[in-house]
Design a protein around this motif. Structure first.
Motif, PDB file in Angstrom:
ATOM      1  N   LEU A  51      48.363  39.388  44.416  1.00  0.00           N
ATOM      2  CA  LEU A  51      47.651  39.414  43.135  1.00  0.00           C
ATOM      3  C   LEU A  51      46.337  38.658  43.212  1.00  0.00           C
ATOM      4  CD1 LEU A  51      50.585  38.953  40.595  1.00  0.00           C
ATOM      5  CD2 LEU A  51      49.307  41.023  41.103  1.00  0.00           C
ATOM      6  N   ALA A  52      46.308  37.542  43.942  1.00  0.00           N
ATOM      7  CA  ALA A  52      45.070  36.773  44.089  1.00  0.00           C
ATOM      8  C   ALA A  52      44.023  37.599  44.835  1.00  0.00           C
ATOM      9  CB  ALA A  52      45.353  35.467  44.822  1.00  0.00           C
ATOM     10  N   ARG A  53      44.436  38.293  45.891  1.00  0.00           N
ATOM     11  CA  ARG A  53      43.489  39.136  46.631  1.00  0.00           C
ATOM     12  C   ARG A  53      42.977  40.278  45.763  1.00  0.00           C
ATOM     13  NH1 ARG A  53      47.191  38.071  50.777  1.00  0.00           N
ATOM     14  NH2 ARG A  53      48.240  40.070  50.500  1.00  0.00           N
ATOM     15  N   LYS A  54      43.851  40.849  44.936  1.00  0.00           N
ATOM     16  CA  LYS A  54      43.419  41.925  44.040  1.00  0.00           C
ATOM     17  C   LYS A  54      42.398  41.416  43.024  1.00  0.00           C
ATOM     18  CE  LYS A  54      47.386  45.042  44.151  1.00  0.00           C
ATOM     19  NZ  LYS A  54      48.473  45.641  43.353  1.00  0.00           N
ATOM     20  N   GLU A  55      42.635  40.221  42.488  1.00  0.00           N
ATOM     21  CA  GLU A  55      41.694  39.653  41.521  1.00  0.00           C
ATOM     22  C   GLU A  55      40.350  39.365  42.169  1.00  0.00           C
ATOM     23  OE1 GLU A  55      43.556  36.256  39.785  1.00  0.00           O
ATOM     24  OE2 GLU A  55      45.055  37.453  38.724  1.00  0.00           O
ATOM     25  N   GLN A  56      40.358  38.861  43.409  1.00  0.00           N
ATOM     26  CA  GLN A  56      39.101  38.597  44.111  1.00  0.00           C
ATOM     27  C   GLN A  56      38.359  39.905  44.369  1.00  0.00           C
ATOM     28  OE1 GLN A  56      40.298  36.502  47.606  1.00  0.00           O
ATOM     29  NE2 GLN A  56      40.343  34.508  46.590  1.00  0.00           N
ATOM     30  N   ALA A  57      39.074  40.932  44.778  1.00  0.00           N
ATOM     31  CA  ALA A  57      38.445  42.228  45.036  1.00  0.00           C
ATOM     32  C   ALA A  57      37.870  42.805  43.744  1.00  0.00           C
ATOM     33  CB  ALA A  57      39.458  43.185  45.645  1.00  0.00           C
ATOM     34  N   LYS A  58      38.571  42.617  42.653  1.00  0.00           N
ATOM     35  CA  LYS A  58      38.084  43.114  41.365  1.00  0.00           C
ATOM     36  C   LYS A  58      36.815  42.388  40.954  1.00  0.00           C
ATOM     37  CE  LYS A  58      39.643  44.041  36.663  1.00  0.00           C
ATOM     38  NZ  LYS A  58      40.739  43.913  35.706  1.00  0.00           N
ATOM     39  N   ALA A  59      36.779  41.077  41.179  1.00  0.00           N
ATOM     40  CA  ALA A  59      35.584  40.304  40.838  1.00  0.00           C
ATOM     41  C   ALA A  59      34.395  40.746  41.685  1.00  0.00           C
ATOM     42  CB  ALA A  59      35.853  38.811  41.027  1.00  0.00           C
ATOM     43  N   VAL A  60      34.621  40.973  42.964  1.00  0.00           N
ATOM     44  CA  VAL A  60      33.547  41.435  43.851  1.00  0.00           C
ATOM     45  C   VAL A  60      33.060  42.805  43.417  1.00  0.00           C
ATOM     46  CG1 VAL A  60      33.049  42.178  46.214  1.00  0.00           C
ATOM     47  CG2 VAL A  60      34.266  40.038  45.808  1.00  0.00           C
ATOM     48  N   GLU A  61      33.985  43.673  43.061  1.00  0.00           N
ATOM     49  CA  GLU A  61      33.624  45.012  42.609  1.00  0.00           C
ATOM     50  C   GLU A  61      32.803  44.955  41.318  1.00  0.00           C
ATOM     51  OE1 GLU A  61      33.255  48.878  43.328  1.00  0.00           O
ATOM     52  OE2 GLU A  61      34.429  47.548  44.600  1.00  0.00           O
ATOM     53  N   GLU A  62      33.182  44.071  40.411  1.00  0.00           N
ATOM     54  CA  GLU A  62      32.420  43.907  39.163  1.00  0.00           C
ATOM     55  C   GLU A  62      31.001  43.422  39.455  1.00  0.00           C
ATOM     56  OE1 GLU A  62      32.898  44.437  35.852  1.00  0.00           O
ATOM     57  OE2 GLU A  62      34.692  45.561  36.423  1.00  0.00           O
ATOM     58  N   LYS A  63      30.861  42.479  40.388  1.00  0.00           N
ATOM     59  CA  LYS A  63      29.529  41.981  40.752  1.00  0.00           C
ATOM     60  C   LYS A  63      28.677  43.104  41.343  1.00  0.00           C
ATOM     61  CE  LYS A  63      30.781  37.172  41.532  1.00  0.00           C
ATOM     62  NZ  LYS A  63      30.911  36.085  42.518  1.00  0.00           N
ATOM     63  N   LYS A  64      29.285  43.922  42.186  1.00  0.00           N
ATOM     64  CA  LYS A  64      28.557  45.042  42.771  1.00  0.00           C
ATOM     65  C   LYS A  64      28.134  46.031  41.695  1.00  0.00           C
ATOM     66  CE  LYS A  64      30.674  45.078  47.360  1.00  0.00           C
ATOM     67  NZ  LYS A  64      31.526  45.843  48.296  1.00  0.00           N
ATOM     68  N   LYS A  65      29.025  46.278  40.741  1.00  0.00           N
ATOM     69  CA  LYS A  65      28.736  47.224  39.669  1.00  0.00           C
ATOM     70  C   LYS A  65      27.578  46.721  38.807  1.00  0.00           C
ATOM     71  CE  LYS A  65      31.004  49.584  35.831  1.00  0.00           C
ATOM     72  NZ  LYS A  65      32.250  49.718  35.065  1.00  0.00           N
ATOM     73  N   VAL A  66      27.602  45.427  38.477  1.00  0.00           N
ATOM     74  CA  VAL A  66      26.527  44.840  37.669  1.00  0.00           C
ATOM     75  C   VAL A  66      25.213  44.876  38.429  1.00  0.00           C
ATOM     76  CG1 VAL A  66      25.717  42.681  36.650  1.00  0.00           C
ATOM     77  CG2 VAL A  66      28.069  43.415  36.285  1.00  0.00           C
ATOM     78  N   ALA A  67      25.254  44.569  39.729  1.00  0.00           N
ATOM     79  CA  ALA A  67      24.039  44.592  40.538  1.00  0.00           C
ATOM     80  C   ALA A  67      23.481  46.010  40.638  1.00  0.00           C
ATOM     81  CB  ALA A  67      24.329  44.037  41.926  1.00  0.00           C
ATOM     82  N   ALA A  68      24.361  46.999  40.782  1.00  0.00           N
ATOM     83  CA  ALA A  68      23.911  48.383  40.862  1.00  0.00           C
ATOM     84  C   ALA A  68      23.294  48.829  39.544  1.00  0.00           C
ATOM     85  CB  ALA A  68      25.071  49.294  41.238  1.00  0.00           C
TER      86      ALA A  68
END
Length: 70
Positions: A42-59
């Protein structure tokens, strides 16, 4: 009428309760080990989700800055 109940040997009673308690202890220990694994997943999933959100905002920021129609 039902026949009178037979007295169960104390050795058999001890064996039954020992098996019961050992099963409960094993189940508790096994559950804790599985819970640790699940917490890691679950911790790895949350980290991946946070990274994905950052990428989405940057895009989104990159596409909105480059627009000539704004």
């Amino acid at each position: 009428m039902a026949p009178a109940p037979v007295a169960v040997s104390p050795l058999i009673k001890f064996g039954r309760y020992s098996a019961l308690l050992l099963g409960i202890a094993y189940g508790s220990r096994h559950h804790k080990s599985l819970q640790k694994k699940e917490d890691g997943i679950l911790a790895r999933k949350e980290q991946a989700k946070a990274v994905e959100e950052k990428k989405k905002v940057a895009a989104e920021a990159a596409t909105s800055e480059g627009s000539i129609f704004d």
